[in-house]
Design a protein around this motif. Structure first.
Motif, short mmCIF file in Angstrom:
data_model
loop_
_atom_site.label_atom_id
_atom_site.label_comp_id
_atom_site.label_asym_id
_atom_site.label_seq_id
_atom_site.Cartn_x
_atom_site.Cartn_y
_atom_site.Cartn_z
N THR A 145 1.09 -1.14 -0.69
CA THR A 145 -0.29 0.11 0.00
C THR A 145 0.82 1.52 -0.10
O THR A 145 1.66 1.26 0.30
N ASP A 146 0.16 2.81 -0.06
CA ASP A 146 1.47 3.87 -0.48
C ASP A 146 0.38 4.68 0.10
O ASP A 146 -0.99 4.93 0.09
N PRO A 147 0.31 5.19 0.90
CA PRO A 147 -0.19 6.51 1.69
C PRO A 147 -1.25 7.31 1.77
O PRO A 147 -1.62 8.44 1.76
N ASP A 148 -0.68 7.98 0.46
CA ASP A 148 -1.40 9.00 -0.50
C ASP A 148 -2.12 8.08 -1.98
O ASP A 148 -2.66 8.76 -2.36
N CYS A 149 -2.85 7.05 -1.74
CA CYS A 149 -2.99 6.12 -2.85
C CYS A 149 -4.49 6.16 -2.27
O CYS A 149 -4.78 5.53 -1.60
N PRO A 150 -5.26 7.38 -3.02
CA PRO A 150 -6.47 6.59 -3.54
C PRO A 150 -7.22 5.48 -2.81
O PRO A 150 -8.21 5.11 -2.47
N TYR A 151 -6.81 5.15 -3.80
CA TYR A 151 -7.77 3.36 -4.25
C TYR A 151 -7.29 2.73 -2.81
O TYR A 151 -7.54 1.60 -2.36
N CYS A 152 -5.96 2.62 -2.60
CA CYS A 152 -5.39 1.87 -1.39
C CYS A 152 -5.99 2.28 0.16
O CYS A 152 -6.66 1.64 0.77
N LYS A 153 -6.68 3.41 0.54
CA LYS A 153 -7.63 3.98 1.74
C LYS A 153 -9.15 3.00 1.48
O LYS A 153 -9.19 3.01 1.81
N ARG A 154 -9.70 3.27 -0.36
CA ARG A 154 -10.43 2.31 -0.38
C ARG A 154 -10.42 1.04 0.51
O ARG A 154 -11.64 0.54 0.60
N LEU A 155 -8.93 -0.11 -0.45
CA LEU A 155 -8.71 -1.07 0.13
C LEU A 155 -8.65 -0.93 1.98
O LEU A 155 -8.99 -2.54 2.14
N HIS A 156 -8.13 -0.05 2.78
CA HIS A 156 -8.02 -0.13 3.85
C HIS A 156 -9.17 -0.08 4.48
O HIS A 156 -9.11 -1.17 5.65
N ASP A 157 -9.93 0.36 4.37
CA ASP A 157 -11.49 0.40 4.49
C ASP A 157 -11.99 -0.79 4.39
O ASP A 157 -13.35 -0.71 5.46
N GLU A 158 -11.86 -1.54 2.92
CA GLU A 158 -12.75 -3.04 3.45
C GLU A 158 -11.46 -3.29 4.23
O GLU A 158 -12.30 -4.74 5.08
N LEU A 159 -10.88 -4.19 4.75
CA LEU A 159 -9.81 -4.46 5.47
C LEU A 159 -10.85 -4.83 6.95
O LEU A 159 -10.26 -5.43 7.73
N LYS A 160 -10.49 -3.60 7.11
CA LYS A 160 -11.25 -3.34 8.70
C LYS A 160 -12.02 -3.67 8.96
O LYS A 160 -12.89 -3.97 10.28
#
Length: 261
Positions: A145-160
């Motif tokens: 993951t990349d802390p500035d990647c909007p798609y990474c944030k989207r995935l991170h929310d799904e992981l939670k």
């Protein structure tokens, strides 16, 4: 009587001819490679007509009779993702698209792509990864993951969502900043990893300011080398325990489907 016997012999001969023709047709249909041939060299010559920037990785009969499956990859990214093209037996038509099984509704192209692009899960070190979930979890998925990647944030929310419901699933998060797209991502990644903090990663995804890195965070540099060695040029990416590599964000239910299959 003689006339009846003549008719019988004609019918018998016709039956033998039809049976022989049917056998020949069935023989070719059940074993297509006995009638049709295609090797990597010839496939490469055909593919080059459409795209000289591709190499041919493999050739085999597709699940749909009458089509060859050709696995191709970009010459510019030799470790990059493989894709599937189809060539008909006439060798006159290329098909680029999805092959769907009508009975099962299964995407056969996607299934084959997943198999072709598997990686060695055990070769990816996770001792310095951020852990989202329980260390004792049965299923351990690696996330780039990349802390500035909007798609990474989207995935991170799904992981939670998943770890909130499933104690048997954990995610090992490796920071992989794509500096060509996000110039500040390297410093942010090192700030997160120096503190070994999921909260700081959340703050980065929420565009909150982060403290300056307090260490060298060599693990981030190592992650970049590992990701590039796997052929990853973007984020996010998920590596499942069986080696399945998925590029891009996925909904929670799709991640669980892959884990539970």
């Amino acid at each position: 009587m003689r006339k009846i016997m003549s008719v019988f012999l004609v019918l018998a001969a016709a039956t033998i001819i039809l049976a022989a023709n049917a056998a020949a047709m069935n023989g070719c249909d059940s074993n297509c490679i006995s009638c049709h041939k295609l090797d990597k060299h010839e496939a490469a010559e055909i593919i080059r007509e459409l795209n000289p920037g591709l190499t041919v990785e493999s050739v085999q009969i597709s699940p749909s009779r009458g089509l060859w499956e050709i696995a191709v990859k970009s010459k510019a990214e030799p470790k990059g993702e493989k894709a599937i093209w189809y060539l008909d037996f006439s060798k006159g038509n290329i098909i680029i698209g999805k092959l769907i099984g009508l009975k099962t509704k299964e995407n056969l192209t996607e299934k084959r792509n997943i198999e072709l692009n598997k990686v060695d899960y055990s070769s990816i070190p996770i001792k310095d990864a951020l852990l989202l979930g329980e260390k004792s979890a049965k299923h351990k998925v690696i996330i780039f993951t990349d802390p500035d990647c909007p798609y990474c944030k989207r995935l991170h929310d799904e992981l939670k969502k998943i770890v909130a419901k499933r104690t048997d699933t954990a995610f090992y998060i490796l920071l992989y900043p794509i500096t060509k797209l996000h110039p500040e991502a390297l410093k942010k990644s090192k700030s997160v990893m120096c503190a070994k903090s999921l909260q700081l990663l959340d703050d980065a995804f929420d565009k909150k300011p982060l403290p300056e890195p307090t260490c060298n965070a060599k693990s981030v540099d190592d992650n970049i080398k590992i990701a590039e060695g796997l052929g990853l040029s973007g984020t996010p990416a998920l590596v499942f325990p069986d080696g399945v590599l998925i590029r891009g964000a996925m909904p929670a239910e799709e991640i669980l489907r892959l884990l539970d299959k």
